[in-house]
Design a protein around this motif. Sequence first.
Motif, PDB file in Angstrom:
ATOM      1  N   ASP A 118       0.794  -1.178  -0.302  1.00 31.45           N
ATOM      2  CA  ASP A 118      -0.022  -0.084  -0.062  1.00 31.45           C
ATOM      3  C   ASP A 118       0.763   1.122   0.036  1.00 31.45           C
ATOM      4  O   ASP A 118       0.812   2.140  -0.710  1.00 31.45           O
ATOM      5  N   ALA A 119       1.877   1.336   0.875  1.00 36.54           N
ATOM      6  CA  ALA A 119       2.592   2.624   1.057  1.00 36.54           C
ATOM      7  C   ALA A 119       3.477   2.659  -0.325  1.00 36.54           C
ATOM      8  O   ALA A 119       3.482   3.841  -1.129  1.00 36.54           O
ATOM      9  N   ALA A 120       3.846   1.673  -0.902  1.00 37.81           N
ATOM     10  CA  ALA A 120       4.810   1.852  -2.357  1.00 37.81           C
ATOM     11  C   ALA A 120       3.737   2.310  -3.428  1.00 37.81           C
ATOM     12  O   ALA A 120       4.024   3.196  -3.973  1.00 37.81           O
ATOM     13  N   MET A 121       2.566   1.701  -3.507  1.00 33.67           N
ATOM     14  CA  MET A 121       1.608   2.257  -4.414  1.00 33.67           C
ATOM     15  C   MET A 121       0.856   3.632  -4.074  1.00 33.67           C
ATOM     16  O   MET A 121       0.971   4.549  -5.124  1.00 33.67           O
ATOM     17  N   ALA A 123       2.540   6.189  -2.451  1.00 29.16           N
ATOM     18  CA  ALA A 123       3.828   6.929  -2.793  1.00 29.16           C
ATOM     19  C   ALA A 123       3.913   7.327  -4.276  1.00 29.16           C
ATOM     20  O   ALA A 123       4.027   8.490  -4.892  1.00 29.16           O
ATOM     21  N   LYS A 124       3.700   6.073  -5.099  1.00 22.88           N
ATOM     22  CA  LYS A 124       3.988   6.388  -6.647  1.00 22.88           C
ATOM     23  C   LYS A 124       2.935   7.051  -7.211  1.00 22.88           C
ATOM     24  O   LYS A 124       2.989   7.952  -8.237  1.00 22.88           O
ATOM     25  N   THR A 125       1.368   6.965  -6.679  1.00 22.87           N
ATOM     26  CA  THR A 125       0.412   7.470  -7.442  1.00 22.87           C
ATOM     27  C   THR A 125       0.088   8.724  -7.035  1.00 22.87           C
ATOM     28  O   THR A 125      -0.120   9.768  -7.650  1.00 22.87           O
ATOM     29  N   ILE A 126      -0.264   8.790  -5.564  1.00 24.62           N
ATOM     30  CA  ILE A 126      -0.786   9.955  -4.912  1.00 24.62           C
ATOM     31  C   ILE A 126       0.371  10.821  -4.486  1.00 24.62           C
ATOM     32  O   ILE A 126       0.356  12.149  -4.720  1.00 24.62           O
ATOM     33  N   GLY A 127       1.347  10.209  -4.067  1.00 21.58           N
ATOM     34  CA  GLY A 127       2.483  11.115  -3.346  1.00 21.58           C
ATOM     35  C   GLY A 127       3.163  11.997  -4.296  1.00 21.58           C
ATOM     36  O   GLY A 127       3.317  13.167  -4.123  1.00 21.58           O
ATOM     37  N   THR A 128       3.585  11.437  -5.663  1.00 16.24           N
ATOM     38  CA  THR A 128       4.135  12.213  -6.465  1.00 16.24           C
ATOM     39  C   THR A 128       3.210  13.365  -7.275  1.00 16.24           C
ATOM     40  O   THR A 128       3.651  14.440  -7.364  1.00 16.24           O
ATOM     41  N   GLN A 129       1.851  13.211  -7.122  1.00 13.58           N
ATOM     42  CA  GLN A 129       0.960  14.093  -7.329  1.00 13.58           C
ATOM     43  C   GLN A 129       0.777  15.188  -6.326  1.00 13.58           C
ATOM     44  O   GLN A 129       0.670  16.480  -6.549  1.00 13.58           O
ATOM     45  N   MET A 130       1.139  14.916  -5.375  1.00 16.69           N
ATOM     46  CA  MET A 130       1.103  15.848  -4.121  1.00 16.69           C
ATOM     47  C   MET A 130       2.139  16.882  -4.374  1.00 16.69           C
ATOM     48  O   MET A 130       2.114  18.261  -3.995  1.00 16.69           O
ATOM     49  N   VAL A 131       3.341  16.398  -4.446  1.00 20.08           N
ATOM     50  CA  VAL A 131       4.644  17.100  -4.487  1.00 20.08           C
ATOM     51  C   VAL A 131       4.451  18.101  -5.667  1.00 20.08           C
ATOM     52  O   VAL A 131       4.566  19.236  -5.635  1.00 20.08           O
ATOM     53  N   ALA A 132       3.903  17.593  -6.815  1.00 17.97           N
ATOM     54  CA  ALA A 132       3.715  18.316  -7.946  1.00 17.97           C
ATOM     55  C   ALA A 132       2.767  19.466  -7.926  1.00 17.97           C
ATOM     56  O   ALA A 132       2.899  20.392  -8.713  1.00 17.97           O
ATOM     57  N   ARG A 133       1.774  19.243  -7.233  1.00 18.13           N
ATOM     58  CA  ARG A 133       0.782  20.415  -6.887  1.00 18.13           C
ATOM     59  C   ARG A 133       1.142  21.009  -5.652  1.00 18.13           C
ATOM     60  O   ARG A 133      -0.050  21.625  -5.153  1.00 18.13           O
ATOM     61  N   PRO A 378      11.100   6.792  12.893  1.00 22.73           N
ATOM     62  CA  PRO A 378      12.460   6.291  12.567  1.00 22.73           C
ATOM     63  C   PRO A 378      13.267   5.711  13.671  1.00 22.73           C
ATOM     64  O   PRO A 378      12.725   5.709  14.888  1.00 22.73           O
ATOM     65  N   PRO A 379      14.203   4.944  13.415  1.00 25.75           N
ATOM     66  CA  PRO A 379      15.341   5.101  12.175  1.00 25.75           C
ATOM     67  C   PRO A 379      14.991   3.910  11.294  1.00 25.75           C
ATOM     68  O   PRO A 379      15.440   3.573  10.301  1.00 25.75           O
ATOM     69  N   VAL A 380      13.954   2.655  11.761  1.00 27.10           N
ATOM     70  CA  VAL A 380      14.040   1.410  11.084  1.00 27.10           C
ATOM     71  C   VAL A 380      12.550   1.296  10.420  1.00 27.10           C
ATOM     72  O   VAL A 380      12.207   0.099   9.810  1.00 27.10           O
ATOM     73  N   GLY A 381      11.779   2.239  10.339  1.00 30.27           N
ATOM     74  CA  GLY A 381      10.539   2.161   9.877  1.00 30.27           C
ATOM     75  C   GLY A 381      10.282   1.823   8.658  1.00 30.27           C
ATOM     76  O   GLY A 381      10.686   2.621   7.667  1.00 30.27           O
ATOM     77  N   GLY A 382       9.797   0.436   8.046  1.00 30.54           N
ATOM     78  CA  GLY A 382       9.711  -0.092   6.673  1.00 30.54           C
ATOM     79  C   GLY A 382       9.073   0.929   5.767  1.00 30.54           C
ATOM     80  O   GLY A 382       9.288   1.450   4.763  1.00 30.54           O
ATOM     81  N   LEU A 383       7.807   1.409   6.316  1.00 33.26           N
ATOM     82  CA  LEU A 383       6.695   2.244   5.684  1.00 33.26           C
ATOM     83  C   LEU A 383       7.577   3.544   5.350  1.00 33.26           C
ATOM     84  O   LEU A 383       7.354   4.201   4.215  1.00 33.26           O
ATOM     85  N   MET A 384       8.210   4.156   6.390  1.00 32.28           N
ATOM     86  CA  MET A 384       8.858   5.602   6.066  1.00 32.28           C
ATOM     87  C   MET A 384       9.881   5.316   4.961  1.00 32.28           C
ATOM     88  O   MET A 384       9.915   6.187   4.326  1.00 32.28           O
ATOM     89  N   TYR A 385      10.550   4.069   5.010  1.00 32.63           N
ATOM     90  CA  TYR A 385      11.647   4.163   4.027  1.00 32.63           C
ATOM     91  C   TYR A 385      11.218   4.013   2.674  1.00 32.63           C
ATOM     92  O   TYR A 385      11.551   4.714   1.544  1.00 32.63           O
ATOM     93  N   ILE A 386       9.930   3.493   2.488  1.00 27.89           N
ATOM     94  CA  ILE A 386       9.412   3.081   1.376  1.00 27.89           C
ATOM     95  C   ILE A 386       8.882   4.306   0.464  1.00 27.89           C
ATOM     96  O   ILE A 386       9.086   4.846  -0.519  1.00 27.89           O
ATOM     97  N   SER A 387       8.224   5.022   1.450  1.00 28.71           N
ATOM     98  CA  SER A 387       7.564   6.296   1.136  1.00 28.71           C
ATOM     99  C   SER A 387       8.522   7.444   0.782  1.00 28.71           C
ATOM    100  O   SER A 387       8.788   8.361  -0.266  1.00 28.71           O
ATOM    101  N   SER A 388       9.695   7.475   1.563  1.00 28.60           N
ATOM    102  CA  SER A 388      10.850   8.503   1.716  1.00 28.60           C
ATOM    103  C   SER A 388      11.723   8.289   0.391  1.00 28.60           C
ATOM    104  O   SER A 388      12.103   9.201  -0.254  1.00 28.60           O
ATOM    105  N   GLN A 389      11.966   6.889   0.014  1.00 24.88           N
ATOM    106  CA  GLN A 389      12.651   6.881  -1.013  1.00 24.88           C
ATOM    107  C   GLN A 389      12.193   7.140  -2.244  1.00 24.88           C
ATOM    108  O   GLN A 389      12.444   7.723  -3.348  1.00 24.88           O
ATOM    109  N   THR A 390      10.817   6.845  -2.286  1.00 28.25           N
ATOM    110  CA  THR A 390       9.958   7.096  -3.620  1.00 28.25           C
ATOM    111  C   THR A 390      10.062   8.803  -3.838  1.00 28.25           C
ATOM    112  O   THR A 390      10.209   9.197  -5.048  1.00 28.25           O
ATOM    113  N   LEU A 391       9.709   9.194  -2.645  1.00 27.41           N
ATOM    114  CA  LEU A 391       9.576  10.795  -2.825  1.00 27.41           C
ATOM    115  C   LEU A 391      10.827  11.656  -2.487  1.00 27.41           C
ATOM    116  O   LEU A 391      10.649  12.820  -2.504  1.00 27.41           O
TER     117      LEU A 391
END
Length: 437
Positions: A118-121, A123-133, A378-391
């Motif tokens: 879910d986090a990966a999906m 971040a890729k779909t809505i997260g990138t749109q949020m940053v662009a807007r 932090p520092p080892v949250g897996g969901l944190m890393y997935i979203s942070s790396q994508t964005l």
Amino acid sequence: MSSLHLWLPAILMLALLALQTPITWAMAIAALGFFVLNMGEMPLANFAQQMAEGTESVSLLALPLFVLAGCIMNASGITRRLLNLAEVLVGHMTGALAQMCTVLATLLGGLTASANADAAMLAKTIGTQMVARGYSAPFAAVITSSAAIITALIPPSIGLIIYGFLAEASIGRLFAAGIVPGLLLAVALMLTTHVLAIKRKYKPQRATRANARELGQALVDGLWALSIPVVIIVGTRYGIFTTTESGAIVVLYVLAVAIFGYREMKFRQLPEVLAESVRDSASVMMMICAASAFGFYLSWEQVPQAMSGWLAGTTTDPILLLLLINLMLIVLGTAIEGSAALIILTPMLLPLIDGAHIDKVHFGIVLITNLTIAGITPPVGGLMYISSQTLKVRMGDYAREVVPYLAVMMGLLVILSVFPRISLWLPNLLYGTGAVQ
């Protein structure tokens, strides 16, 4: 046996984690170290035997099946349809994209079965749109990872399946118990987002509220997907199939919807979808195998009994005991990845839970909620890393932005711990107080 000899495997695992070794290999190597140290008392072949025994459970058959169902749904256009439904529902609100993220995560909770997926999906779909807007990248990373936590509670959840297997608890009751806490978490996240969005003047996605026609069309488009949790709950409640069998039923159901209903998936795509599901399932099963061998070391050295004795000596009140366990899990969650912590700690805490007469299903919901919240810590949250790396967000920026969401989720965790009826009323209503499904 010396004290150093007793704790050496645990020390080895912590050292490997400090060196950023994947948790699966850290547990496996530490377990192998234990068997090497004790070759005089047991054959080294027991290591491989314990690894294999970790998978010998009928309940675990549901895990790869639900993963496969999620992969099929992702390949069939379901995400686009549910995203459209989320926009129709909350697109008129301030900070609409962030609100859509939470709504979409709630709708997808019963489909992906995995918070990481879910986090990966998101971040890729809505997260990138949020940053662009115009949304800040750290805020986008935080809301996409926080919303993914909902997946851990709404059925079918991989975490609930694993806990049910380890605790020998009813997976059907666990699925039902996760629904209300999952919806409460969604509401809490949306309220927090609303306050922050007003403060930062994030804009709506659409100028006006959707009319009844738009809402009806969006609901019809997403109806097949939204019915999946209902199929699971109704089927297990009325004995049509078991929870494990529901995984196979859902695979057939979503495959029929993808090919004959939405008609956006072709038979030639199946090999790629199957390969993706095998990779995702294998990573989880390998972790379970490693944890099984490491759990044998903990049982051999009676670590669960020692921990239970220590915690039981602090208080006899079940609620206070549960709050103390929560506090311990929060601290551990900052250092150990949530899935690994679930597999390691569940057998250690069960004797204590049984002794305090705490309901296993209630404890499972509290445990899963706590350890999944660790995914954004932090520092080892897996969901944190997935979203942070994508964005492309730095940990320091993420850590500052996540504070209000963490505070709200910790408050909800305390409420779920103190009031077990929030989790238990629905499974008791559906299955009765003593049924096992």
